[in-house]
Write an enzyme that holds these catalytic residues in place. Structure first.
Site, PDB file in Angstrom:
ATOM      1  N   SER A 153      73.051  27.360  73.585  1.00 49.05           N
ATOM      2  CA  SER A 153      73.572  28.727  73.689  1.00 49.05           C
ATOM      3  C   SER A 153      74.998  28.799  73.144  1.00 49.05           C
ATOM      4  O   SER A 153      75.382  29.774  72.495  1.00 49.05           O
ATOM      5  CB  SER A 153      73.553  29.182  75.154  1.00 49.05           C
ATOM      6  OG  SER A 153      72.240  29.129  75.659  1.00 49.05           O
ATOM      7  N   THR A 173      68.347  32.466  74.203  1.00 50.99           N
ATOM      8  CA  THR A 173      67.564  32.766  75.411  1.00 50.99           C
ATOM      9  C   THR A 173      67.742  34.240  75.782  1.00 50.99           C
ATOM     10  O   THR A 173      68.664  34.910  75.299  1.00 50.99           O
ATOM     11  CB  THR A 173      68.041  31.911  76.600  1.00 50.99           C
ATOM     12  OG1 THR A 173      69.391  32.310  76.912  1.00 50.99           O
ATOM     13  CG2 THR A 173      67.998  30.420  76.301  1.00 50.99           C
ATOM     14  N   GLY A 179      68.824  25.134  60.788  1.00 52.27           N
ATOM     15  CA  GLY A 179      69.387  24.147  61.713  1.00 52.27           C
ATOM     16  C   GLY A 179      70.729  24.584  62.283  1.00 52.27           C
ATOM     17  O   GLY A 179      71.778  24.348  61.687  1.00 52.27           O
ATOM     18  N   LEU A 180      70.678  25.215  63.444  1.00 60.82           N
ATOM     19  CA  LEU A 180      71.899  25.653  64.124  1.00 60.82           C
ATOM     20  C   LEU A 180      72.107  24.859  65.419  1.00 60.82           C
ATOM     21  O   LEU A 180      73.171  24.288  65.648  1.00 60.82           O
ATOM     22  CB  LEU A 180      71.808  27.162  64.435  1.00 60.82           C
ATOM     23  CG  LEU A 180      72.919  27.772  65.292  1.00 60.82           C
ATOM     24  CD1 LEU A 180      74.260  27.687  64.576  1.00 60.82           C
ATOM     25  CD2 LEU A 180      72.601  29.251  65.614  1.00 60.82           C
ATOM     26  N   GLU A 229      65.859  31.390  69.377  1.00 64.19           N
ATOM     27  CA  GLU A 229      66.749  32.397  68.734  1.00 64.19           C
ATOM     28  C   GLU A 229      67.651  33.052  69.784  1.00 64.19           C
ATOM     29  O   GLU A 229      67.978  34.232  69.708  1.00 64.19           O
ATOM     30  CB  GLU A 229      65.946  33.409  67.917  1.00 64.19           C
ATOM     31  CG  GLU A 229      65.190  32.711  66.797  1.00 64.19           C
ATOM     32  CD  GLU A 229      65.019  33.528  65.536  1.00 64.19           C
ATOM     33  OE1 GLU A 229      65.746  34.512  65.351  1.00 64.19           O
ATOM     34  OE2 GLU A 229      64.157  33.141  64.737  1.00 64.19           O
ATOM     35  N   TRP A 242      65.701  20.507  68.085  1.00 64.23           N
ATOM     36  CA  TRP A 242      64.592  21.464  68.244  1.00 64.23           C
ATOM     37  C   TRP A 242      64.402  22.340  67.003  1.00 64.23           C
ATOM     38  O   TRP A 242      64.318  23.574  67.120  1.00 64.23           O
ATOM     39  CB  TRP A 242      64.832  22.409  69.432  1.00 64.23           C
ATOM     40  CG  TRP A 242      65.178  21.764  70.717  1.00 64.23           C
ATOM     41  CD1 TRP A 242      64.365  20.990  71.475  1.00 64.23           C
ATOM     42  CD2 TRP A 242      66.424  21.860  71.438  1.00 64.23           C
ATOM     43  NE1 TRP A 242      65.025  20.598  72.613  1.00 64.23           N
ATOM     44  CE2 TRP A 242      66.272  21.124  72.614  1.00 64.23           C
ATOM     45  CE3 TRP A 242      67.623  22.529  71.195  1.00 64.23           C
ATOM     46  CZ2 TRP A 242      67.297  21.012  73.551  1.00 64.23           C
ATOM     47  CZ3 TRP A 242      68.643  22.417  72.106  1.00 64.23           C
ATOM     48  CH2 TRP A 242      68.488  21.673  73.271  1.00 64.23           C
ATOM     49  N   THR A 284      62.500  24.123  64.212  1.00 62.03           N
ATOM     50  CA  THR A 284      61.124  24.550  63.919  1.00 62.03           C
ATOM     51  C   THR A 284      60.766  24.250  62.468  1.00 62.03           C
ATOM     52  O   THR A 284      61.559  24.502  61.559  1.00 62.03           O
ATOM     53  CB  THR A 284      60.980  26.061  64.177  1.00 62.03           C
ATOM     54  OG1 THR A 284      61.304  26.319  65.539  1.00 62.03           O
ATOM     55  CG2 THR A 284      59.559  26.541  63.891  1.00 62.03           C
ATOM     56  N   ARG A 333      31.974  40.445  82.042  1.00 60.68           N
ATOM     57  CA  ARG A 333      31.896  39.674  83.289  1.00 60.68           C
ATOM     58  C   ARG A 333      31.472  40.576  84.454  1.00 60.68           C
ATOM     59  O   ARG A 333      32.087  41.632  84.685  1.00 60.68           O
ATOM     60  CB  ARG A 333      33.276  39.061  83.577  1.00 60.68           C
ATOM     61  CG  ARG A 333      33.416  38.359  84.901  1.00 60.68           C
ATOM     62  CD  ARG A 333      32.747  37.022  84.901  1.00 60.68           C
ATOM     63  NE  ARG A 333      33.040  36.275  86.122  1.00 60.68           N
ATOM     64  CZ  ARG A 333      32.382  35.181  86.472  1.00 60.68           C
ATOM     65  NH1 ARG A 333      31.415  34.692  85.703  1.00 60.68           N
ATOM     66  NH2 ARG A 333      32.706  34.550  87.583  1.00 60.68           N
ATOM     67  N   ALA A 365      74.806  21.702  72.152  1.00 54.73           N
ATOM     68  CA  ALA A 365      75.302  23.022  71.727  1.00 54.73           C
ATOM     69  C   ALA A 365      74.113  23.928  71.426  1.00 54.73           C
ATOM     70  O   ALA A 365      73.698  24.082  70.278  1.00 54.73           O
ATOM     71  CB  ALA A 365      76.200  22.887  70.502  1.00 54.73           C
TER      72      ALA A 365
END
Ligand SMILES: Cc1cc2nc3c(=O)[nH]c(=O)nc-3n(C[C@H](O)[C@H](O)[C@H](O)COP(=O)(O)OP(=O)(O)OC[C@H]3O[C@@H](n4cnc5c(N)ncnc54)[C@H](O)[C@@H]3O)c2cc1C
Length: 389
Positions: free
Chosen positions: A139, A374, A131-132, A372, A163, A165, A276, A137
């Site tokens: 970037s 952008t 959790g960062l 992690e 956000w 994960t 195909r 806050a």
């Protein structure tokens, strides 16, 4: 100059790594791929994939033998993540985020914290999240508002993280919080282990996402959440440094995830173009299609090589890891977006519908350019290291 093949092993993976790849691929094909579409469709955590990963010790392979893990090196861990991502990106976040969440402990925690929290993750009894980021806050991590205030022999956390994960399904969380509000920006943050059961710690609703839908993303909410003093990871004020050092290592794993997603899309497209037919022949026979396939495979191989070199640097702790971690994540994620988009194109209308996996893979690829840090932030990290030299 020697021509001895064994004396020149630098630009190849070892036999052990390739045996590992074959073992992970078998588990991924048999036990994880069958659940990938459903996890995406229902936005449900793929418990069957988790169980299969635990049964084969691929759920947190980076944890050392001293803590009951299998002690996979950084490249082996990347190969596990790549092979799982090849069939299900959401499932690949199980080993990837177990590494992300525990890396601050591995880098900086006391022996007591490591001995308490790493073994349950190694045994597959608990997952670990990180959790960062916060709503305001992302970037600019140093502008975080989450606070931890000293209270007797412990700390009281107030604030939120956005956000996150595998939030909710994880038992343990590395949480970054400001411990010295008057202190110097960036040096006033500390890292803590927070347990899911800690009073005052709750979760926001599940985010409704474009991709990686099987991986739950939620807010962490702290309202007077008290944690004991011995839960601090590293020294007071070292938190952001530890968090960013963690990302140097784990961005490589996101590069591996991106390579895996792209490989899955390329493999599927290769099969499709050979089946195909249009204009009386298989579409694989058109040079326009062949050139697309060649470009996809060329970019993908370049990304894989960069990720593997970065993984070796992560394992050795090389000084230029920041550059290579950022470069690997940035390049591989851009390749994953390009290759999955081309895979959809190669399937035509069939690529755009859910009957085939490439539309999911294209949606899943997008996040690798965002989390992690952008890809703009990765370029800042790379430039900073270049200009420092
Ligand atoms: C599905 C998902 C899972 C995630 N998992 C986690 C997790 O487990 N743990 C965690 O801590 N975080 C997680 N995140 C958060 C993620 O790391 C952030 O979303 C990301 O770092 C970007 O922050 P932001 O969203 O606030 O974007 P912003 O920082 O608001 O950026 C918006 C845009 O501005 C650009 N930008 C910002 N600053 C600059 C600059 N200086 N120069 C040039 N361009 C700039 C960005 O590149 C971006 O294009 C996750 C996010 C998602 C969507």
């Amino acid at each position: 100059m020697t021509k001895d093949k064994d004396a020149f092993p630098l630009f190849t993976t070892s036999d052990d790594h390739e045996e590992l790849r074959a073992a992970v691929r078998a588990v991924a094909q048999d036990k994880i791929a069958p659940h990938a579409a459903e996890a995406d469709e229902l936005a449900a955590f793929p418990k069957a994939s988790y169980d299969a990963l635990v049964a084969s010790d691929f759920h947190a392979p980076h944890i050392g033998e001293a803590y009951g893990g299998v002690g996979a090196d950084a490249l082996a861990t990347c190969i596990v993540i790549e092979e799982v991502a090849r069939v299900c990106a959401a499932s690949s976040l199980i080993p990837a985020v177990n590494k992300l969440g525990t890396m601050p402990l591995i880098l900086a925690a006391s022996d007591e914290i490591k001995a308490k929290y790493l073994p349950p993750v190694a045994r597959g009894e608990a997952m670990f999240a990180y959790g960062l980021s916060e709503r305001e806050a992302g970037s600019d991590t140093a502008s975080m508002k989450c606070r931890a205030k000293a209270d007797g022999d412990g700390w009281v956390l107030n604030g939120q993280k956005s956000w996150i994960t595998n939030a909710g399904v994880s038992s343990f969380y590395t949480v970054l919080a400001v411990t010295d509000p008057e202190g110097k920006r960036g040096s006033n943050v500390s890292a803590f282990v927070v347990e899911k059961s800690d009073p005052g710690f709750t979760f926001g609703d599940l985010e409704r996402k474009m991709g990686i839908k099987g991986s739950p993303t939620r807010e962490l909410i702290f309202e007077g959440c008290r944690v004991p003093g011995d839960r601090m990871v590293g020294a007071p004020g070292e938190g952001l440094k530890i968090a960013l050092a963690t990302l140097d290592h784990t961005r490589v794993t996101i590069g591996a995830q991106a390579v895996g997603i792209a490989q899955g899309a390329l493999d599927f497209a290769l099969g499709y173009v050979k089946e195909r037919s249009q204009f009386g022949k298989h579409i694989a026979q058109f040079q326009g299609i062949q050139f697309m396939l060649a470009d996809m495979a060329m970019k993908l191989e370049a990304a894989r090589q960069l990720v593997y070199v970065a993984a070796a640097k992560s394992e050795r702790g090389d000084k230029d890891l920041s550059f290579f971690g950022a470069a690997a994540k940035c390049f591989a994620s851009d390749v994953a977006m390009a290759v999955t988009t081309d895979a959809v194109q190669l399937l035509g209308g069939a690529g755009y519908v859910k009957d085939y996996p490439v539309e999911r893979m294209m949606r899943d690829a997008k996040i690798t350019q965002i989390y992690e840090g952008t890809n703009q932030i990765q370029r800042i990290v790379m430039a900073r290291q270049l200009l420092k030299a």
